[in-house]
Design an enzyme around this catalytic site. Structure first.
Site, PDB file in Angstrom:
ATOM      1  N   ASP A  95     -35.364  11.430  -1.498  1.00  0.00           N
ATOM      2  CA  ASP A  95     -36.746  11.867  -1.475  1.00  0.00           C
ATOM      3  C   ASP A  95     -37.420  11.144  -0.317  1.00  0.00           C
ATOM      4  O   ASP A  95     -36.935  10.110   0.154  1.00  0.00           O
ATOM      5  CB  ASP A  95     -37.439  11.529  -2.808  1.00  0.00           C
ATOM      6  N   ASP A 286     -33.675  17.285 -10.826  1.00  0.00           N
ATOM      7  CA  ASP A 286     -33.480  15.837 -10.982  1.00  0.00           C
ATOM      8  C   ASP A 286     -34.396  15.381 -12.106  1.00  0.00           C
ATOM      9  O   ASP A 286     -35.502  15.929 -12.271  1.00  0.00           O
ATOM     10  CB  ASP A 286     -33.862  15.086  -9.692  1.00  0.00           C
ATOM     11  N   CYS A 324     -19.896  16.765 -29.173  1.00  0.00           N
ATOM     12  CA  CYS A 324     -19.783  16.218 -27.820  1.00  0.00           C
ATOM     13  C   CYS A 324     -18.375  15.696 -27.552  1.00  0.00           C
ATOM     14  O   CYS A 324     -17.781  15.002 -28.387  1.00  0.00           O
ATOM     15  CB  CYS A 324     -20.801  15.080 -27.635  1.00  0.00           C
ATOM     16  N   CYS A 326     -17.589  13.628 -25.044  1.00  0.00           N
ATOM     17  CA  CYS A 326     -17.614  12.481 -24.128  1.00  0.00           C
ATOM     18  C   CYS A 326     -16.885  11.286 -24.722  1.00  0.00           C
ATOM     19  O   CYS A 326     -16.635  11.205 -25.932  1.00  0.00           O
ATOM     20  CB  CYS A 326     -19.061  12.132 -23.764  1.00  0.00           C
ATOM     21  N   CYS A 329     -18.665   9.532 -27.670  1.00  0.00           N
ATOM     22  CA  CYS A 329     -18.625  10.238 -28.951  1.00  0.00           C
ATOM     23  C   CYS A 329     -17.222  10.291 -29.534  1.00  0.00           C
ATOM     24  O   CYS A 329     -17.040  10.455 -30.744  1.00  0.00           O
ATOM     25  CB  CYS A 329     -19.172  11.652 -28.783  1.00  0.00           C
ATOM     26  N   HIS A 355     -23.359   8.795 -22.426  1.00  0.00           N
ATOM     27  CA  HIS A 355     -23.424  10.003 -23.276  1.00  0.00           C
ATOM     28  C   HIS A 355     -24.521  10.961 -22.796  1.00  0.00           C
ATOM     29  O   HIS A 355     -24.309  12.163 -22.687  1.00  0.00           O
ATOM     30  CB  HIS A 355     -23.690   9.629 -24.743  1.00  0.00           C
TER      31      HIS A 355
HETATM   32  C1  LIG Z   1     -40.967  13.065 -12.697  1.00  0.00           C
HETATM   33  N1  LIG Z   1     -41.715  14.117 -12.096  1.00  0.00           N
HETATM   34  C2  LIG Z   1     -41.718  14.311 -10.767  1.00  0.00           C
HETATM   35  N2  LIG Z   1     -42.562  15.164 -10.183  1.00  0.00           N
HETATM   36  C3  LIG Z   1     -42.340  15.057  -8.856  1.00  0.00           C
HETATM   37  C4  LIG Z   1     -42.988  15.667  -7.765  1.00  0.00           C
HETATM   38  C5  LIG Z   1     -42.595  15.306  -6.471  1.00  0.00           C
HETATM   39  C6  LIG Z   1     -43.304  15.862  -5.308  1.00  0.00           C
HETATM   40  O1  LIG Z   1     -44.264  16.665  -5.403  1.00  0.00           O
HETATM   41  N3  LIG Z   1     -42.907  15.443  -4.079  1.00  0.00           N
HETATM   42  C7  LIG Z   1     -41.857  14.562  -3.912  1.00  0.00           C
HETATM   43  N4  LIG Z   1     -41.516  14.232  -2.641  1.00  0.00           N
HETATM   44  N5  LIG Z   1     -41.155  14.037  -4.960  1.00  0.00           N
HETATM   45  C8  LIG Z   1     -41.532  14.373  -6.255  1.00  0.00           C
HETATM   46  C9  LIG Z   1     -40.864  13.777  -7.361  1.00  0.00           C
HETATM   47  C10 LIG Z   1     -39.731  12.759  -7.171  1.00  0.00           C
HETATM   48  C11 LIG Z   1     -38.372  13.412  -7.306  1.00  0.00           C
HETATM   49  C12 LIG Z   1     -37.271  12.452  -6.940  1.00  0.00           C
HETATM   50  C13 LIG Z   1     -37.094  11.272  -7.688  1.00  0.00           C
HETATM   51  C14 LIG Z   1     -36.088  10.379  -7.334  1.00  0.00           C
HETATM   52  C15 LIG Z   1     -35.265  10.634  -6.253  1.00  0.00           C
HETATM   53  C16 LIG Z   1     -35.433  11.821  -5.521  1.00  0.00           C
HETATM   54  C17 LIG Z   1     -36.437  12.725  -5.870  1.00  0.00           C
HETATM   55  C18 LIG Z   1     -41.293  14.124  -8.646  1.00  0.00           C
HETATM   56  N6  LIG Z   1     -40.905  13.661  -9.866  1.00  0.00           N
END
Ligand SMILES: CNc1nc2cc3c(=O)[nH]c(N)nc3c(CCc3ccccc3)c2[nH]1
Length: 392
Positions: A95, A286, A324, A326, A329, A355
């Site tokens: 990210d 993710d 499961c 895994c 389990c 798990h």
């Molecule tokens: C939990 N909810 C959540 N909503 C998000 C919105 C955005 C967003 O609008 N822009 C960007 N750039 N990232 C977001 C992320 C992080 C996702 C991520 C986490 C870890 C590693 C790699 C990627 C978000 N995560």
């Protein structure tokens, strides 16, 4: 582009859902895919051997924001890039850091240029811009990198969401320009074929914003596609908006995203959310749920959520999930996991994480199978009936 681009192909369409293949230099990724989050270069509590063999994860995520602060991207570059530094040989996505600045660091100032903020580690003054975020991701070397965006709060007003969306579009333009420059520099640097194979991003994804305002979302999508990226993400969701509003954005926007490119829904979600998003054509996900909730004693099972702390399981010799396959389990009982958790044994988090990741990854494997055999909607209905039926 110097590094060969990722190759995306659709294998099967089943109503709104689709099954595809994403070929990167290090891994063949079958979609829809769940991507475990490895924020600091580790998927907390699980070793890469298990992620590769038993869990068969093809791609994991890392965070530019965190690695930029510690240990620093220059150190990682000096150690041969992120894959070599952490010892993960399959695919990675990073990210861009914008979201993490917003969600993690206290003091921050957003300007046209970028974001000034204080490190949540040592309070030092830091700065991220689209250009710096692209250079940092280039140093890390993930196959897929994200444009530098701003994620507005889930309940932003139309005015706030528009202002933020316009900034994100200007940052997307700058992210794309810097990404292409770095690609050319990489090529001009006369990297050998082997070096090219081992470094350099293969794809940059644009991020659609607009909060829960559908007109803004449509405008953001159109103007992001106009800039042109190898894949597109839906950002700005799972950040406090109503569940119904997220589902509305999914239903309206996901099917409009370019059909010949991967579609990534950021930060989502529960099994129900994953199935809803798959039904609207999302390919990549993710979420920290399987890993983070494991450390708090929660197991995700075919019959819903099971918290091992509950006295109900004290003498229950059944596995977490009787359906499961895994390793956890196959060997351990609910009673044993409850004992480990209450005793504060680190093995509790390790076993629950293993798990939970198995459950999320195996569920997506079954989702892919059902799309390819044209019975996704029946699979989804049966899955949710059992998941919501709860535990006997
Ligand atoms: C939990 N909810 C959540 N909503 C998000 C919105 C955005 C967003 O609008 N822009 C960007 N750039 N990232 C977001 C992320 C992080 C996702 C991520 C986490 C870890 C590693 C790699 C990627 C978000 N995560």
């Amino acid at each position: 582009m110097s590094a060969q681009p990722i190759i995306w192909q659709t294998l099967a369409q089943d109503e709104g859902a689709r099954a595809g293949i994403l070929r990167t230099r290090r891994a063949t990724i079958e979609t829809p895919v769940f991507m475990p989050v490895g924020t600091l270069g580790s998927v907390k509590g699980v070793r890469f051997e298990a992620l590769e063999t038993e869990l068969d994860a093809r791609i994991i995520l890392a965070n530019t924001y965190h690695l930029y602060l510690r240990p620093g991207v220059e150190l990682i570059r000096a150690c041969g890039g992120l894959h070599r530094f952490i010892g993960w040989e399959r695919a990675m996505l990073t990210d861009s850091g914008g979201f993490q600045v917003w969600s993690l660091s206290g003091l921050r100032r957003v300007t046209e240029e970028g974001v000034e903020f204080r490190s949540h580690i040592d309070g030092s003054q830091c700065f991220l811009s689209p250009e710096i975020a692209m250079e940092a991701q280039a140093a890390l070397g993930a196959e897929i990198v994200m444009a530098f965006d701003e994620c507005p709060p889930g309940k932003s007003s139309l005015e706030e969401a528009r202002r933020s969306m316009e900034l994100t579009l200007r940052w997307a333009q700058r992210s794309r320009r810097r990404f292409l420059e770095l690609q050319r520099e990489g090529a001009d640097a006369g990297r050998t074929q082997e070096q090219d194979l081992l470094s350099g991003a293969q794809a940059q994804f644009g991020i659609v914003q607009g909060a829960i305002h559908l007109d803004l979302r449509r405008e953001s999508l159109a103007r992001t596609v106009e800039i042109g990226f190898e894949g597109y993400a839906l950002g700005g969701l799972s950040v406090g908006e109503e569940k119904g509003a997220m589902y509305e954005v999914l239903a309206e926007i996901a099917p409009l995203m370019p059909a010949d490119r991967p579609r990534y829904l950021m930060g989502v979600g529960t099994p129900e959310d994953l199935l809803e998003a798959v039904a609207h054509g999302i390919d990549m996900f993710d979420c920290v749920l399987p890993t983070r909730t494991a450390r708090n004693g929660l197991a995700w099972t075919s019959r819903g959520r099971l918290n091992v702390k509950n006295a109900r399981w004290a003498r229950d010799t059944k596995p977490l999930d009787e359906e499961c396959a895994c390793a956890v389990c196959r060997r351990h009982s609910r009673a044993y996991l409850r004992h480990l958790y209450l005793a504060g044994e680190m093995l509790a988090a390790i076993l629950l994480t293993h798990h939970n990741l198995f459950f999320f990854l195996d569920t997506m494997r079954r989702v892919r199978q059902s799309i390819r055999s044209g019975c996704f909607s029946r699979f989804r209905q049966e899955f949710l009936e059992r998941f919501n039926a709860g535990l006997d």
